[in-house]
Design a protein around this motif. Structure first.
Motif, short mmCIF file in Angstrom:
data_model
loop_
_atom_site.label_atom_id
_atom_site.label_comp_id
_atom_site.label_asym_id
_atom_site.label_seq_id
_atom_site.Cartn_x
_atom_site.Cartn_y
_atom_site.Cartn_z
N VAL A 50 10.52 5.28 -4.11
CA VAL A 50 10.56 5.19 -5.57
C VAL A 50 9.14 5.10 -6.12
O VAL A 50 8.30 4.37 -5.58
CB VAL A 50 11.36 3.93 -5.97
N LEU A 51 8.87 5.84 -7.18
CA LEU A 51 7.55 5.76 -7.81
C LEU A 51 7.42 4.43 -8.56
O LEU A 51 8.41 3.91 -9.08
CB LEU A 51 7.35 6.91 -8.79
N PRO A 52 6.20 3.89 -8.62
CA PRO A 52 6.01 2.62 -9.32
C PRO A 52 6.28 2.74 -10.82
O PRO A 52 6.03 3.79 -11.42
CB PRO A 52 4.54 2.29 -9.07
N ASP A 53 6.77 1.66 -11.41
CA ASP A 53 6.92 1.58 -12.87
C ASP A 53 5.63 1.10 -13.52
O ASP A 53 5.34 1.40 -14.66
CB ASP A 53 8.02 0.58 -13.24
N GLU A 54 4.90 0.29 -12.76
CA GLU A 54 3.66 -0.31 -13.28
C GLU A 54 2.61 -0.20 -12.22
O GLU A 54 2.91 -0.28 -11.02
CB GLU A 54 3.86 -1.82 -13.53
N THR A 55 1.36 -0.05 -12.64
CA THR A 55 0.27 -0.06 -11.66
C THR A 55 -0.78 -1.08 -12.09
O THR A 55 -0.78 -1.55 -13.23
CB THR A 55 -0.40 1.32 -11.53
N HIS A 90 0.88 -1.18 0.00
CA HIS A 90 0.00 0.00 0.00
C HIS A 90 0.91 1.22 0.00
O HIS A 90 2.12 1.08 -0.13
CB HIS A 90 -0.99 -0.02 1.17
N HIS A 91 0.36 2.42 0.14
CA HIS A 91 1.19 3.60 -0.15
C HIS A 91 1.93 4.17 1.06
O HIS A 91 2.63 5.16 0.93
CB HIS A 91 0.33 4.70 -0.78
N HIS A 92 1.83 3.55 2.24
CA HIS A 92 2.44 4.14 3.43
C HIS A 92 3.96 3.94 3.45
O HIS A 92 4.45 2.82 3.32
CB HIS A 92 1.81 3.54 4.69
N TYR A 93 4.66 5.07 3.70
CA TYR A 93 6.12 5.06 3.57
C TYR A 93 6.83 4.14 4.55
O TYR A 93 7.93 3.70 4.28
CB TYR A 93 6.67 6.48 3.75
N ASP A 94 6.23 3.92 5.73
CA ASP A 94 6.96 3.05 6.67
C ASP A 94 7.12 1.64 6.09
O ASP A 94 7.99 0.89 6.52
CB ASP A 94 6.30 3.02 8.06
N LYS A 143 -2.94 1.31 -8.49
CA LYS A 143 -2.91 2.61 -9.17
C LYS A 143 -3.11 3.78 -8.20
O LYS A 143 -2.53 4.85 -8.38
CB LYS A 143 -3.96 2.65 -10.29
N ARG A 144 -3.89 3.56 -7.16
CA ARG A 144 -4.15 4.64 -6.20
C ARG A 144 -2.87 4.98 -5.40
O ARG A 144 -2.64 6.14 -5.06
CB ARG A 144 -5.27 4.22 -5.25
N ALA A 145 -2.05 3.98 -5.15
CA ALA A 145 -0.77 4.23 -4.47
C ALA A 145 0.09 5.15 -5.34
O ALA A 145 0.70 6.10 -4.85
CB ALA A 145 -0.05 2.92 -4.18
N ALA A 146 0.13 4.86 -6.62
CA ALA A 146 0.96 5.68 -7.53
C ALA A 146 0.46 7.12 -7.56
O ALA A 146 1.26 8.06 -7.57
CB ALA A 146 0.93 5.07 -8.93
N GLU A 147 -0.87 7.29 -7.55
CA GLU A 147 -1.43 8.66 -7.56
C GLU A 147 -1.01 9.41 -6.30
O GLU A 147 -0.63 10.57 -6.35
CB GLU A 147 -2.95 8.59 -7.64
N ARG A 148 -1.09 8.76 -5.18
CA ARG A 148 -0.71 9.42 -3.91
C ARG A 148 0.78 9.72 -3.88
O ARG A 148 1.20 10.80 -3.46
CB ARG A 148 -1.09 8.53 -2.73
N LEU A 149 1.59 8.76 -4.26
CA LEU A 149 3.05 8.95 -4.20
C LEU A 149 3.47 10.10 -5.11
O LEU A 149 4.39 10.86 -4.78
CB LEU A 149 3.77 7.66 -4.61
N ALA A 150 2.80 10.26 -6.23
CA ALA A 150 3.16 11.32 -7.17
C ALA A 150 2.91 12.70 -6.56
O ALA A 150 3.60 13.67 -6.89
CB ALA A 150 2.35 11.16 -8.46
N VAL A 151 1.94 12.82 -5.68
CA VAL A 151 1.61 14.11 -5.07
C VAL A 151 2.58 14.45 -3.94
O VAL A 151 3.11 15.55 -3.85
CB VAL A 151 0.16 14.10 -4.53
N ILE A 152 2.83 13.49 -3.08
CA ILE A 152 3.63 13.77 -1.86
C ILE A 152 5.13 13.80 -2.16
O ILE A 152 5.88 14.51 -1.49
CB ILE A 152 3.31 12.73 -0.75
N LYS A 153 5.57 13.04 -3.12
CA LYS A 153 6.98 13.05 -3.55
C LYS A 153 7.97 12.82 -2.40
O LYS A 153 8.89 13.61 -2.18
CB LYS A 153 7.32 14.37 -4.25
N ASP A 154 7.79 11.75 -1.68
CA ASP A 154 8.75 11.41 -0.63
C ASP A 154 10.10 11.09 -1.28
O ASP A 154 10.17 10.26 -2.18
CB ASP A 154 8.25 10.19 0.16
#
Ligand SMILES: [Zn+2]
Length: 291
Positions: free
Chosen positions: A131-136, A93-97, A116-127
């Motif tokens: 690493v951003l996903p290559d595939e969703t 899931h999208h949580h950084y821990d 796909k929702r994880a990729a959308e969130r990661l793209a906004v927060i930019k931790d």
């Protein structure tokens, strides 16, 4: 008489030493009993699953939040087991821990995959460490590699809006992170949980075919989860939800509930004292505010 007093003193002094568990290594890799190539990588209080096949490795969650070398340490642990290429890194899931630290896997040639929702969130927060996903993927995907089948499926909102259930049908093992604690009271994971949907999610997981669940945080004594653990968490949520609902409708959210409410049935569960305020606050949000 004196001897027994002395013995009591010796016992009292020695007991705290005896009670200490042996030091636990920060990083540990364990093969899951009865499998050909299913492993658990643990770093501190976080863990993930990786699968070694004759055609490559499927890894999940780097679990390297606040651990600058955690991703590289994980890759090094995999390299102690096999020289096969790491073909996938799958985010639970999208949580950084759980998912920070993927760079070492990218460098090793892995394809990073998430809902796909994880990729959308990661793209906004930019931790910077994630690493951003290559595939969703959407609701389902099956990975076949070297005789292993890994089913990835999405079952709606739960602890997050991007959680994948990972199931190994042959091994009858699932890997589910955070939504279903094993043998523990829920805690901080409740901060953004979707409470009602989570009960439905758990019922869907319960209906799937599996015997053992690898959790994202080690269970008591490192044991794996069972269907009874899922049932227990459903009952816990229903119990907490109902208690807060009654209080909320009496106008007791937030202050009175957070100050006074106890869920004594669970007072002996690991994590109860720390987790109770989180659980009560989230249900007050639901039943006291409608959110
Ligand atoms: Zn989480």
């Amino acid at each position: 008489m004196q001897r027994s007093i002395l013995a009591a003193i010796v016992f009292a002094v020695a007991l705290p030493v005896l009670a200490q568990a042996p030091a636990r290594p920060q990083i540990q890799t364990t093969k899951v009993d009865g499998t050909d190539g299913v492993y658990i990588f643990r770093n501190g209080g976080h863990q993930s699953m990786f699968i070694v096949t004759p055609d490559g490795v499927i890894a999940t969650d780097p679990v390297a939040y606040g651990r600058p070398t955690g991703g590289a340490d994980y890759v090094a642990e995999i390299r102690k087991v096999t020289n096969q290429p790491i073909k996938y890194l799958i985010y639970s899931h999208h949580h950084y821990d759980h998912i920070a630290g993927g760079k070492a896997f990218k460098d090793a040639g892995a394809t990073v995959l998430s809902h796909k929702r994880a990729a959308e969130r990661l793209a906004v927060i930019k931790d910077p460490h994630t690493v951003l996903p290559d595939e969703t993927m959407g609701d389902s995907k099956v990975i076949r590699m070297g005789g292993t089948i890994l089913e990835l499926s999405y079952h709606g909102l739960n602890h997050s809006d991007s959680t994948l259930v990972m199931r190994l049908p042959k091994e009858r093992i699932i890997f589910v992170v955070d939504t279903i604690p094993v043998g523990a009271f829920p805690g901080r994971g409740f901060i953004d949980i979707y409470p009602l949907e989570t009960e439905e999610f758990m019922k869907k997981v319960l209906a799937m075919e599996w015997d053992r669940m690898i959790p994202g945080h080690p269970g008591p004594g490192d044991r794996l989860g069972t269907k009874k653990d899922v049932q227990d968490q459903i009952e816990l949520m229903q119990h907490a939800s109902e208690a807060v609902k009654v209080a909320a409708r009496e106008g007791k959210c937030w202050d009175a509930v957070e100050r006074d409410m106890k869920l004594d049935r669970y007072k002996d569960w690991p994590g109860y004292a720390a987790g109770l305020p989180m659980v009560l606050r989230r249900y007050c949000g639901l039943w006291g505010r409608g959110t």
